[in-house]
Design an enzyme around this catalytic site. Structure first.
Site, PDB file in Angstrom:
ATOM      1  N   HIS A 153     -27.285 -22.696  -7.765  1.00  0.00           N
ATOM      2  CA  HIS A 153     -26.187 -22.470  -8.726  1.00  0.00           C
ATOM      3  C   HIS A 153     -26.536 -21.358  -9.716  1.00  0.00           C
ATOM      4  O   HIS A 153     -26.018 -21.326 -10.823  1.00  0.00           O
ATOM      5  CB  HIS A 153     -25.832 -23.738  -9.511  1.00  0.00           C
ATOM      6  N   SER A 274     -25.646   7.026 -16.951  1.00  0.00           N
ATOM      7  CA  SER A 274     -24.271   7.004 -17.429  1.00  0.00           C
ATOM      8  C   SER A 274     -24.032   8.282 -18.220  1.00  0.00           C
ATOM      9  O   SER A 274     -24.927   8.762 -18.917  1.00  0.00           O
ATOM     10  CB  SER A 274     -24.073   5.785 -18.331  1.00  0.00           C
ATOM     11  N   LYS A 280     -28.595   3.814 -19.996  1.00  0.00           N
ATOM     12  CA  LYS A 280     -28.233   3.135 -18.748  1.00  0.00           C
ATOM     13  C   LYS A 280     -29.033   3.618 -17.545  1.00  0.00           C
ATOM     14  O   LYS A 280     -29.368   4.786 -17.428  1.00  0.00           O
ATOM     15  CB  LYS A 280     -26.725   3.331 -18.447  1.00  0.00           C
ATOM     16  N   GLU A 287     -24.652  -1.490  -5.609  1.00  0.00           N
ATOM     17  CA  GLU A 287     -23.239  -1.854  -5.771  1.00  0.00           C
ATOM     18  C   GLU A 287     -22.405  -1.322  -4.610  1.00  0.00           C
ATOM     19  O   GLU A 287     -21.473  -1.971  -4.134  1.00  0.00           O
ATOM     20  CB  GLU A 287     -22.707  -1.321  -7.102  1.00  0.00           C
ATOM     21  N   LYS A 322     -10.750   3.053  17.728  1.00  0.00           N
ATOM     22  CA  LYS A 322     -11.934   3.846  17.395  1.00  0.00           C
ATOM     23  C   LYS A 322     -12.205   4.050  15.902  1.00  0.00           C
ATOM     24  O   LYS A 322     -13.361   3.877  15.469  1.00  0.00           O
ATOM     25  CB  LYS A 322     -11.869   5.182  18.150  1.00  0.00           C
TER      26      LYS A 322
END
Ligand code: ARG
Length: 458
Positions: A153, A274, A280, A287, A322
Site C-alpha cells: 500500500h 526546469s 529541479k 515519466e 502495420k
C-alpha cells in the site's frame, strides 16, 4: 497494376485513403527477400524461365541498393511497397518483371513480409531485454545487502534489500523474454503461396520458399494464412506486458527520485532541468517510459479492434495492421534503452533507504514472530502486543530497538532481552531465508542463477 477493367482513375482522396506506402515502405527489405525466394522457387519448378528469374533477381538486388541509398520513393499512385517495387522492376528489366507475381497475390505477399518484419523485431527486442536484465543484476549484486523499506500500500511494511527489489524486475523481464520467444516460435510459418485466398493451381513448392525465408514450414490453410494477424497481436500483447513492467519500474524511480523519498539520484544524462525552477532535476525519461506504456497498449487495442469483426479472408482494413506495430516497436525500443541507461547510471542513496527502513517500525513483524517463537504466544496475541509496542515507540519518538526493556516488559512481561537481536533491520532481512526471500544469502543465490542464464561470469 489493377486498372484493366476501370475507365476512370481513382479520386484524389481515394488514392490517399488507399495508399499505404508512407508507412509500409518499412517492409522493403522483407518484401525483396520474399520476392527473391518466390522467384527462385518459380524457376526451380519450371514456372518461369531461369533467364527471367535471373533478370528479376538482379533487378531486385539493384532496387534494394537504390532503397538503401535514397530511401523508398513515396508514390501514392502505386499504393504500397509491393507495387512500388514491382513497378521499378518493370522500369529496370522490362516485361519479364510481370512474371514475378505468378502464383502469388499481394495478400500472401504482405502476410509474409509482415511476419518477417515482426520476426526481425522480436530478434531486436530480445538482446535489448537481456541487456536490461544485465543492468538489473549488476546493480542488484552491488546492493544485495543494502536495506530499504519494503512497501505494501506504499506504506513501510518490512525491510527488504534493494538487490531483492531490483531482482523482482529481473523476473518480470525474464517472463517478457519468454513471451516474445514463444510468439516467435508460433509465428514462424510461411503464408507465401496461399495466393489471394484459395491457394493456386501452379505447381509451386511452398516448403521450399518457407525454408528459404527461414520459416519452420508453410502455414496449413490458405484462408487463414492471408487473414491471420495473430503474429502481430502476439507481438503487441507481449510488448504491452513488457511496457507495463517498464512503466512500473519507471514509476518506482519517479517516486524514489522525489525529495521526500530521496532513494535515488538519477545521473545528469537521465535527468532534465526546469526552465523556471533552478533546483529541479526531473526524471523525464522515466515519466516518458511510463507514458509510452499507455501508447503501446493503445497500439495493441487498435489492432485488436481492427481485426475483431473481419470475415475471412483478406479485407483492406488489415492494411491498418502495420502502423500500430511499427509505433509500438519504436516506443518499446526507446523505453528499454532508457530504463537500461537509467539503472546503470543511477546513484542509490542507501543511507537514506536504511534510515527510513529503521524509522518506519518495519521490524514490528519480527518482534511479533519472536513473541510466537520464543515466548509461545499465539500469533494474533503477539500481533496485538506488538501493536502496543509500536504505539509506545511512536509516542516517544524512538525506534523499536531503542525502547528500554523495562518499558517493553511493562507492556507485556513475556518480552525478553532476546528480542533485541531481531529488532535491527539487518537481522530482519537476514532472517528471511525462505526460498525467494529477501535475505542477502537468498538474493545472491538467485543472482548467481541469473548470471549463468545471461552468460555472465559468476
Ligand atoms: N497494402 C496492402 C496491405 O497492406 C497489400 C494487400 C492488398 N491486397 C488487396 N487485395 N488489395 O494490406
Amino acid at each position: 497494376m489493377w486498372g484493366g477493367r476501370f475507365e476512370e482513375g481513382p479520386a484524389a482522396v481515394m488514392r490517399e485513403i488507399n495508399a499505404s506506402i508512407p508507412f509500409d515502405k518499412r517492409l522493403w527489405q522483407q518484401d525483396i527477400a520474399g520476392s527473391k525466394a518466390h522467384v527462385a522457387m518459380l524457376a526451380k519448378q519450371g514456372i518461369v524461365s531461369t533467364e527471367d528469374a535471373a533478370a528479376i533477381t538482379e533487378g531486385l538486388t539493384r532496387i534494394a541498393a537504390e532503397y538503401e541509398a535514397n530511401g523508398v520513393p513515396e508514390d501514392l499512385t502505386l499504393e504500397d511497397i509491393h507495387m512500388v517495387t514491382e513497378s521499378r522492376l518493370a522500369e529496370l528489366i522490362g516485361p519479364a518483371a510481370g512474371r514475378l507475381h505468378t502464383a502469388r497475390s499481394r495478400n500472401d505477399q504482405v502476410a509474409t513480409d509482415f511476419r518477417l518484419w515482426v520476426r526481425d523485431a522480436i530478434d531486436m527486442v530480445e538482446p535489448a531485454l537481456a541487456n536490461l536484465q544485465k543492468a538489473l543484476v549488476a546493480r542488484a549484486e552491488e546492493h544485495a545487502a543494502s536495506v530499504m523499506p519494503g512497501f505494501t500500500h506504499l506504506q513501510s511494511a518490512q525491510p527488504v534489500t534493494l538487490g531483492h527489489h531490483l531482482m523482482a524486475y529481473y523476473e518480470m523481464i525474464a517472463r517478457d523474454r519468454s513471451r516474445f520467444a514463444d510468439a516467435r516460435e508460433r509465428m514462424n510459418r510461411c503464408p507465401l503461396g496461399s495466393a489471394a485466398l484459395a491457394g493456386t493451381g501452379y505447381p509451386i513448392d511452398r516448403h521450399a520458399t518457407a525454408a528459404a525465408l527461414g520459416f519452420d514450414g508453410p502455414t496449413n490453410n490458405s484462408l487463414d494464412s492471408v487473414s491471420d494477424r495473430d503474429f502481430a497481436l502476439d507481438y503487441l500483447m507481449s510488448a504491452s506486458q513488457c511496457a507495463l513492467h517498464l512503466s512500473r519500474l519507471a514509476e518506482e524511480f519517479i517516486i524514489w527520485a522525489s525529495q521526500p523519498f530521496g532513494f535515488v539520484s538519477l545521473s545528469d544524462q537521465w535527468s532534465t532541468g526546469s526552465s523556471i525552477m533552478p533546483q529541479k532535476r526531473n526524471p523525464d525519461a522515466a515519466e516518458l517510459v511510463r507514458g509510452h506504456s499507455g501508447r503501446i497498449t493503445g497500439c495493441m487495442v487498435a489492432l485488436t479492434m481492427t481485426m475483431k469483426g473481419l470475415p475471412l479472408a483478406y479485407s483492406k482494413d488489415m492494411q491498418d495492421d502495420k502502423p500500430p506495430v511499427f509505433e509500438a516497436h519504436d516506443l518499446l525500443g526507446l523505453s528499454i534503452a532508457a530504463m537500461t541507461g537509467m539503472i546503470e547510471s543511477a546513484t542509490f542513496r542507501t543511507d537514506r533507504m536504511r534510515g527510513l527502513a529503521e524509522a518506519g517500525f518495519a521490524t514490528a513483524t519480527d518482534l511479533a514472530d519472536w513473541l510466537v517463537r520464543d515466548a509461545g504466544l499465539p500469533f494474533r496475541e503477539a500481533h496485538h502486543v506488538t501493536g502496543r509496542v509500536v504505539k509506545t515507540a511512536e509516542e516517544r519518538g524512538v525506534t523499536l530497538g531503542e525502547l528500554p526493556l523495562d518499558v517493553l516488559q511493562a507492556i507485556d512481561a513475556r518480552i525478553g532481552e532476546g528480542c533485541f537481536a531481531l529488532l535491527g533491520v539487518d537481522a530482519s532481512v537476514a532472517s528471511r531465508v525462505s526460498h525467494g526471500g529477501t535475505a542477502p544469502s537468498e538474493v545472491l543465490k538467485r543472482i548467481a542463477e541469473a548470471k549463468a542464464d545471461l552468460g555472465l561470469q559468476a
